[in-house]
Design a protein around this motif. Structure first.
Motif, PDB file in Angstrom:
ATOM      1  N   SER A  92      -3.701   2.448  -8.124  1.00 22.45           N
ATOM      2  CA  SER A  92      -5.151   2.381  -7.961  1.00 22.45           C
ATOM      3  C   SER A  92      -5.710   3.736  -7.557  1.00 22.45           C
ATOM      4  CB  SER A  92      -5.510   1.343  -6.896  1.00 22.45           C
ATOM      5  OG  SER A  92      -6.892   1.412  -6.580  1.00 22.45           O
TER       6      SER A  92
ATOM      7  N   ARG B  49       5.719   3.503  -0.045  1.00 22.43           N
ATOM      8  CA  ARG B  49       5.040   2.214  -0.007  1.00 22.43           C
ATOM      9  C   ARG B  49       5.340   1.564   1.336  1.00 22.43           C
ATOM     10  NH1 ARG B  49       6.051  -2.987  -2.291  1.00 22.43           N
ATOM     11  NH2 ARG B  49       7.898  -2.267  -3.386  1.00 22.43           N
TER      12      ARG B  49
ATOM     13  N   CYS C  85      -3.536   3.608  -0.831  1.00 17.15           N
ATOM     14  CA  CYS C  85      -4.050   2.957  -2.038  1.00 17.15           C
ATOM     15  C   CYS C  85      -3.046   1.898  -2.474  1.00 17.15           C
ATOM     16  CB  CYS C  85      -4.278   3.974  -3.163  1.00 17.15           C
ATOM     17  SG  CYS C  85      -2.747   4.659  -3.832  1.00 17.15           S
ATOM     18  N   THR C  86      -3.500   0.953  -3.252  1.00 19.33           N
ATOM     19  CA  THR C  86      -2.583   0.002  -3.866  1.00 19.33           C
ATOM     20  C   THR C  86      -1.914   0.686  -5.057  1.00 19.33           C
ATOM     21  OG1 THR C  86      -4.407  -0.899  -5.186  1.00 19.33           O
ATOM     22  CG2 THR C  86      -3.885  -2.024  -3.124  1.00 19.33           C
ATOM     23  N   GLU C  87      -0.806   0.125  -5.530  1.00 22.11           N
ATOM     24  CA  GLU C  87      -0.037   0.753  -6.592  1.00 22.11           C
ATOM     25  C   GLU C  87      -0.902   1.049  -7.813  1.00 22.11           C
ATOM     26  OE1 GLU C  87       3.228   1.624  -6.402  1.00 22.11           O
ATOM     27  OE2 GLU C  87       3.166   1.012  -4.310  1.00 22.11           O
TER      28      GLU C  87
ATOM     29  N   MET D 184       0.840  -1.193   0.000  1.00 19.52           N
ATOM     30  CA  MET D 184       0.000   0.000   0.000  1.00 19.52           C
ATOM     31  C   MET D 184       0.880   1.249   0.000  1.00 19.52           C
ATOM     32  SD  MET D 184      -3.125  -1.210   0.162  1.00 19.52           S
ATOM     33  CE  MET D 184      -4.210   0.033   0.847  1.00 19.52           C
TER      34      MET D 184
END
Length: 276
Positions: free
Chosen positions: A22, A272, A18-20, A1
């Motif tokens: 997204s 991240r 957020c996810t990569e 995330m």
């Protein structure tokens, strides 16, 4: 995330992530035990549209000082926002596009009994003081534009020897004790007396509520680098510091206590994080 930012909800600190790549934003309450591995590279967080809809950065641009790249920020020159050139060279000023006609204020913030002078837009005053971890504040003067506010901020700092910044070596030790309200009131009254002949300073000291942390925390947190592994239990957040009680480590002498650590919150944004 990837961390996009932080907010407070019902007295708890919440990470927005957020996810990569997204656009979907998830909320993670920072409570209880945790184990994080924070990656070394900070990348642009993209932009936020209507209703805070997230638009990822199309190039996932690495960043250092600011959380957005220039393209996503919509600015020609981010440095002009923080050090306006309106008065020295209006033709070269880019902050006029963003802040033209936007009311600003110059304020005195109190971190415990330590004052600092600052400026922000009038509408962001409460949020800005919360972000800085101030306990209380006085509005020094309302200003019609950003350049005037910045000029007064520098003038107050120079003439009255009030700093524009308080570092972590000054603010983190204060978490080890209760907020000293009588002493803050006394310090504010002293500064009001010094400044009221020159500026229309507030008569009333305003307290900043809603910091998701209880003082005292039990000790003085030590600031640790963002990159790397962090394990422990969340204590809370005040200003630019995310505080936790560390889990004992095999590479450190066990003194029988669990020391407190603090992460620089703004340095986490754009990184991240595994385990979030």
């Amino acid at each position: 995330m990837r961390i996009l930012g932080f907010t407070a909800d019902g007295g708890q600190l919440v990470a927005l992530a957020c996810t990569e790549g997204s656009a979907h934003v998830v909320r993670r309450a920072l409570v209880g035990e945790f184990s994080w591995r924070v990656h070394p590279v900070r990348c642009c967080v993209g932009t936020f549209g209507e209703d805070f809809a997230h638009i990822p950065c199309p190039t996932d641009e690495p960043v250092s000082v600011h959380r957005q790249c220039l393209a996503c920020s919509g600015m020609d020159d981010a440095e002009c926002i923080f050090e306006p050139r309106c008065q020295d060279d209006p033709a070269a000023c880019t902050c006029l596009t963003t802040f033209k006609g936007v009311p600003h204020v110059v304020y005195l913030a109190f971190h415990g009994t330590l004052p600092k002078v600052g400026m922000t837009t009038r509408r962001r005053l409460g949020r800005r003081l919360w972000e800085q971890g101030a306990d209380a504040y006085l509005v020094l003067q309302d200003c019609g534009d950003r350049a005037t506010a910045r000029s007064i901020e520098k003038q107050v700092s120079y003439v009255y020897k009030i700093p524009e910044h308080r570092g972590h070596r000054e603010t983190l030790p204060q978490l080890a004790r209760p907020v000293p309200w009588p002493q803050i009131e006394s310090r504010a009254a002293e500064l009001r007396l010094r400044l009221e002949g020159q500026y229309p300073i507030d008569r009333e000291l305003h307290r900043v509520a809603g910091h998701p942390i209880a003082q005292p925390v039990g000790g003085t947190p030590r600031r640790v680098p963002s990159e790397g592994v962090h394990r422990g239990s969340w204590i809370g957040c005040k200003g630019n510091h995310l505080v936790y009680r560390e889990t004992p480590r095999s590479d450190r002498l066990d003194s029988g206590s669990r020391p407190f650590a603090a992460l620089k919150l703004s340095d986490l944004i754009g990184r991240r994080v595994d385990g979030l």
